[in-house]
Design an enzyme around this catalytic site. Structure first.
Site, short mmCIF file in Angstrom:
data_model
loop_
_atom_site.label_atom_id
_atom_site.label_comp_id
_atom_site.label_asym_id
_atom_site.label_seq_id
_atom_site.Cartn_x
_atom_site.Cartn_y
_atom_site.Cartn_z
N ASP A 7 24.68 22.75 35.77
CA ASP A 7 25.62 22.41 36.83
C ASP A 7 27.01 23.09 36.71
OD1 ASP A 7 27.01 20.82 38.70
OD2 ASP A 7 28.16 19.75 37.14
N SER A 8 27.79 23.20 37.36
CA SER A 8 29.00 23.97 37.30
C SER A 8 29.93 23.53 36.16
CB SER A 8 29.74 24.20 38.71
OG SER A 8 30.07 22.81 39.03
N CYS A 70 23.79 20.94 40.29
CA CYS A 70 24.97 21.13 41.21
C CYS A 70 24.66 21.67 42.78
CB CYS A 70 25.62 22.53 40.68
SG CYS A 70 27.00 23.21 41.51
N GLU A 154 38.20 15.82 37.57
CA GLU A 154 38.28 16.59 36.15
C GLU A 154 39.70 16.37 35.62
OE1 GLU A 154 36.30 19.47 34.76
OE2 GLU A 154 35.07 18.67 35.90
N CYS A 182 27.96 15.77 45.67
CA CYS A 182 28.60 16.63 44.53
C CYS A 182 28.39 15.88 43.23
CB CYS A 182 30.15 16.79 44.94
SG CYS A 182 31.06 17.47 43.60
N HIS A 184 30.18 15.28 40.95
CA HIS A 184 31.47 14.28 40.30
C HIS A 184 31.59 12.95 41.17
CE1 HIS A 184 32.35 18.36 38.61
NE2 HIS A 184 33.32 17.68 37.97
N1 DGL Z 1 29.16 20.45 40.74
C1 DGL Z 1 29.67 20.95 41.92
C2 DGL Z 1 28.78 20.30 43.05
O1 DGL Z 1 27.90 19.33 42.61
C3 DGL Z 1 30.92 20.38 42.39
C4 DGL Z 1 31.91 21.06 41.39
C5 DGL Z 1 32.39 22.44 41.65
O2 DGL Z 1 33.01 22.65 42.76
O3 DGL Z 1 32.05 23.20 40.89
O4 DGL Z 1 28.69 20.53 44.21
#
Ligand code: DGL
Length: 264
Positions: A7-8, A70, A154, A182, A184
């Protein structure tokens, strides 16, 4: 060989928790690219380049199957990776994303309008609309970008995130399902339940990805048989922050987060 999750940032740990709860015996390696978060506001070239670096790292950690948790990286990079990178770099490795499993859960026979809430990059890619239309061409798909949600979550500002969820909920008119597109957003699920009519199905990846991975491994014995089963979880980030330890330990009490620099 292990199961890799990418993930990011740390949001994908919620999806990892779903995997570990459903398939506890396996070994997992998680990589969160916290140095480059958020991906949602980056361009396609940057997202692809970060995602390739992440794949190289997870492959170096003996991952046989990698789930890109992600949504943004799945939207921008998955197809390229499956067609142009993995077949040459590591042909035995399987890389999967989160969009198709999520889309499958959003539809019932009666669904006529689906809402998608995601990052700018995911919405601009229209991947959810495209995949939903493959399953049901007549579907109305309403895609809304929520660039403020990831920074609010975050920074632990759940009061403002709840208000933002209220605003976004009011923008989705007459939807049957809402895809939280997403990593989050599962953390705001209760807000969406509060602000959307009760009949709206909220599709949250933490609730579906565990069963999807289990089903995939059942159908792909050739992968399943290679996977080690020592109940280990290793969590790596590209930029360490002591606050991450706290966040991760809420989900995995004994986990230790380590930093690795793997961006080229
Ligand atoms: N993890 C990213 C997603 O699921 C969202 C967070 C980001 O913008 O890096 O799209």
């Amino acid at each position: 060989m292990k199961i890799g999750v990418f993930d990011s940032g740390l949001g994908g740990l919620v999806i990892t928790k779903a995997f570990v709860s459903t398939l506890p015996e396996y070994d997992y390696v998680y990589y969160g690219d916290t140095a480059n978060l958020p991906y949602g506001d980056k361009n396609a070239k940057q997202i692809l380049s970060y995602t390739i670096d992440a794949m190289k790292f997870l492959i170096s950690q003996n991952c046989e199957i990698i789930i890109i948790a992600c949504n943004t990286a799945t939207s921008i990079a998955l197809r390229f990776l499956q067609q142009n990178f993995i077949p040459y770099y590591a042909p035995d490795v399987k890389v999967l994303g989160v969009v198709i499993p999520t889309v499958e859960e959003a539809l019932t026979d009666d669904t006529t309008v689906v809402g998608v809430l995601a990052t700018n990059a995911t919405v601009d890619s229209h991947i959810y609309r495209e995949e939903l239309h493959k399953l049901k061409p007549s579907l109305e798909v309403v895609e809304i970008a929520a660039p403020d949600l990831v920074p609010l979550i975050e920074s632990n500002n759940f009061t403002a995130a709840d208000l933002a969820a209220k605003k976004y909920s009011s923008e989705f008119k007459s939807i049957d399902s809402l895809i939280l597109g997403c990593t989050h957003y599962p953390l705001l699920k209760s807000s969406f339940h509060k602000y959307l009519p009760e009949r709206v199905k909220i599709v949250s990846q933490d609730e579906l990805m565990g069963a999807k991975l289990k089903d995939y491994l059942t159908r792909h014995f050739e992968i399943d048989i290679c996977l080690s089963r020592n109940k280990e979880l290793k969590v790596w980030v590209s930029k360490y922050n002591s606050h991450y330890q706290e966040v991760a330990q809420k989900l995995f009490p004994n986990v230790i987060i380590e930093e690795v620099k793997c961006n080229a």
